[in-house]
Motif scaffolding. Structure first.
Motif, mmCIF file in Angstrom:
data_model
loop_
_atom_site.group_PDB
_atom_site.id
_atom_site.type_symbol
_atom_site.label_atom_id
_atom_site.label_comp_id
_atom_site.label_asym_id
_atom_site.label_seq_id
_atom_site.Cartn_x
_atom_site.Cartn_y
_atom_site.Cartn_z
ATOM 1 N N GLU A 47 -7.918 -2.357 -6.123
ATOM 2 C CA GLU A 47 -8.746 -1.233 -5.724
ATOM 3 C C GLU A 47 -8.061 -0.508 -4.572
ATOM 4 O O GLU A 47 -7.421 -1.126 -3.717
ATOM 5 C CB GLU A 47 -10.116 -1.741 -5.280
ATOM 6 C CG GLU A 47 -11.105 -0.645 -4.971
ATOM 7 C CD GLU A 47 -12.480 -1.193 -4.660
ATOM 8 O OE1 GLU A 47 -13.128 -0.627 -3.770
ATOM 9 O OE2 GLU A 47 -12.896 -2.170 -5.307
ATOM 10 N N ASP A 48 -8.183 0.818 -4.543
ATOM 11 C CA ASP A 48 -7.564 1.614 -3.480
ATOM 12 C C ASP A 48 -8.019 1.144 -2.102
ATOM 13 O O ASP A 48 -9.179 0.786 -1.901
ATOM 14 C CB ASP A 48 -7.915 3.096 -3.623
ATOM 15 C CG ASP A 48 -7.192 3.762 -4.777
ATOM 16 O OD1 ASP A 48 -6.329 3.121 -5.396
ATOM 17 O OD2 ASP A 48 -7.502 4.933 -5.059
ATOM 18 N N HIS A 49 -7.091 1.167 -1.165
ATOM 19 C CA HIS A 49 -7.393 0.887 0.241
ATOM 20 C C HIS A 49 -7.964 2.172 0.829
ATOM 21 O O HIS A 49 -7.406 3.247 0.635
ATOM 22 C CB HIS A 49 -6.121 0.476 0.975
ATOM 23 C CG HIS A 49 -6.298 0.261 2.432
ATOM 24 N ND1 HIS A 49 -6.992 -0.805 2.936
ATOM 25 C CD2 HIS A 49 -5.880 0.975 3.492
ATOM 26 C CE1 HIS A 49 -6.991 -0.740 4.244
ATOM 27 N NE2 HIS A 49 -6.318 0.330 4.611
ATOM 28 N N ARG A 50 -9.074 2.049 1.546
ATOM 29 C CA ARG A 50 -9.728 3.243 2.091
ATOM 30 C C ARG A 50 -9.848 3.134 3.602
ATOM 31 O O ARG A 50 -10.224 2.107 4.141
ATOM 32 C CB ARG A 50 -11.120 3.413 1.500
ATOM 33 C CG ARG A 50 -11.081 3.651 0.014
ATOM 34 C CD ARG A 50 -12.465 3.686 -0.559
ATOM 35 N NE ARG A 50 -12.367 3.659 -2.010
ATOM 36 C CZ ARG A 50 -13.191 4.279 -2.802
ATOM 37 N NH1 ARG A 50 -14.199 4.963 -2.315
ATOM 38 N NH2 ARG A 50 -13.039 4.209 -4.099
ATOM 39 N N PRO B 54 -12.008 8.954 4.871
ATOM 40 C CA PRO B 54 -11.909 9.700 3.614
ATOM 41 C C PRO B 54 -10.553 9.509 2.913
ATOM 42 O O PRO B 54 -10.358 9.980 1.802
ATOM 43 C CB PRO B 54 -12.080 11.149 4.050
ATOM 44 C CG PRO B 54 -11.537 11.170 5.441
ATOM 45 C CD PRO B 54 -11.896 9.824 6.031
ATOM 46 N N LEU B 55 -9.614 8.813 3.544
ATOM 47 C CA LEU B 55 -8.277 8.637 2.973
ATOM 48 C C LEU B 55 -8.236 7.427 2.050
ATOM 49 O O LEU B 55 -8.857 6.405 2.320
ATOM 50 C CB LEU B 55 -7.250 8.466 4.084
ATOM 51 C CG LEU B 55 -7.165 9.598 5.104
ATOM 52 C CD1 LEU B 55 -6.184 9.236 6.192
ATOM 53 C CD2 LEU B 55 -6.787 10.901 4.430
ATOM 54 N N ARG B 56 -7.469 7.580 0.972
ATOM 55 C CA ARG B 56 -7.303 6.498 0.007
ATOM 56 C C ARG B 56 -5.821 6.271 -0.230
ATOM 57 O O ARG B 56 -5.044 7.210 -0.265
ATOM 58 C CB ARG B 56 -7.969 6.865 -1.315
ATOM 59 C CG ARG B 56 -9.457 7.058 -1.210
ATOM 60 C CD ARG B 56 -10.008 7.657 -2.456
ATOM 61 N NE ARG B 56 -9.811 6.743 -3.581
ATOM 62 C CZ ARG B 56 -10.605 6.696 -4.625
ATOM 63 N NH1 ARG B 56 -11.619 7.516 -4.728
ATOM 64 N NH2 ARG B 56 -10.387 5.848 -5.589
ATOM 65 N N SER B 57 -5.467 5.013 -0.421
ATOM 66 C CA SER B 57 -4.081 4.661 -0.695
ATOM 67 C C SER B 57 -4.065 3.581 -1.771
ATOM 68 O O SER B 57 -4.849 2.639 -1.738
ATOM 69 C CB SER B 57 -3.420 4.139 0.590
ATOM 70 O OG SER B 57 -2.098 3.743 0.331
ATOM 71 N N ARG C 25 0.843 -1.197 0.000
ATOM 72 C CA ARG C 25 0.000 0.000 0.000
ATOM 73 C C ARG C 25 0.873 1.239 0.000
ATOM 74 O O ARG C 25 1.951 1.261 0.593
ATOM 75 C CB ARG C 25 -0.890 0.021 1.242
ATOM 76 C CG ARG C 25 -1.904 -1.069 1.245
ATOM 77 C CD ARG C 25 -2.825 -0.968 2.444
ATOM 78 N NE ARG C 25 -3.774 -2.059 2.412
ATOM 79 C CZ ARG C 25 -4.181 -2.704 3.488
ATOM 80 N NH1 ARG C 25 -3.753 -2.360 4.683
ATOM 81 N NH2 ARG C 25 -5.042 -3.683 3.374
#
Length: 99
Positions: free
Chosen positions: A61-64, A67-70, A14
């Motif tokens: 898929e982005d790790h959430r 509200p933060l995405r990685s 990530r």
């Protein structure tokens, strides 16, 4: 290039873009083999091969978290056990980079 595929290492990374992970693997002797897109799930992949190992990088898929995405990338390495472990030990310091 024929690889012994008797060892497999899988890891979800990530916070590191797939393009940068590809660069790191190229610095460790990996040569790009192919770029593929899976029709079923639309996952983009890169495949690189080095001396005694092959790595497949799959964009996930982005790790959430709230509200933060990685970004997430699945790293699957196969090959000769000693070569895979050696490459992974040389890759480890690059993965601990500061943002």
């Amino acid at each position: 290039m024929s690889l012994m595929s008797d060892y497999t290492h899988e890891r979800i990374l990530r916070g590191i873009p797939r393009w940068l992970l590809c660069e790191y693997l190229e610095q460790l002797g990996g040569e790009p083999l192919e770029a593929a897109a899976s029709a079923e799930d639309g996952a983009d992949e890169d495949v690189l091969a080095g001396d005694g190992w092959q790595a497949r990088l799959t964009q996930m898929e982005d790790h959430r978290v709230g509200p933060l995405r990685s970004e997430q990338v699945r790293l699957l390495v196969t090959g000769n056990p000693d070569e895979v472990r050696g490459m992974l030990s040389r890759l480890a310091p690059r993965l601990g980079r500061g943002g």
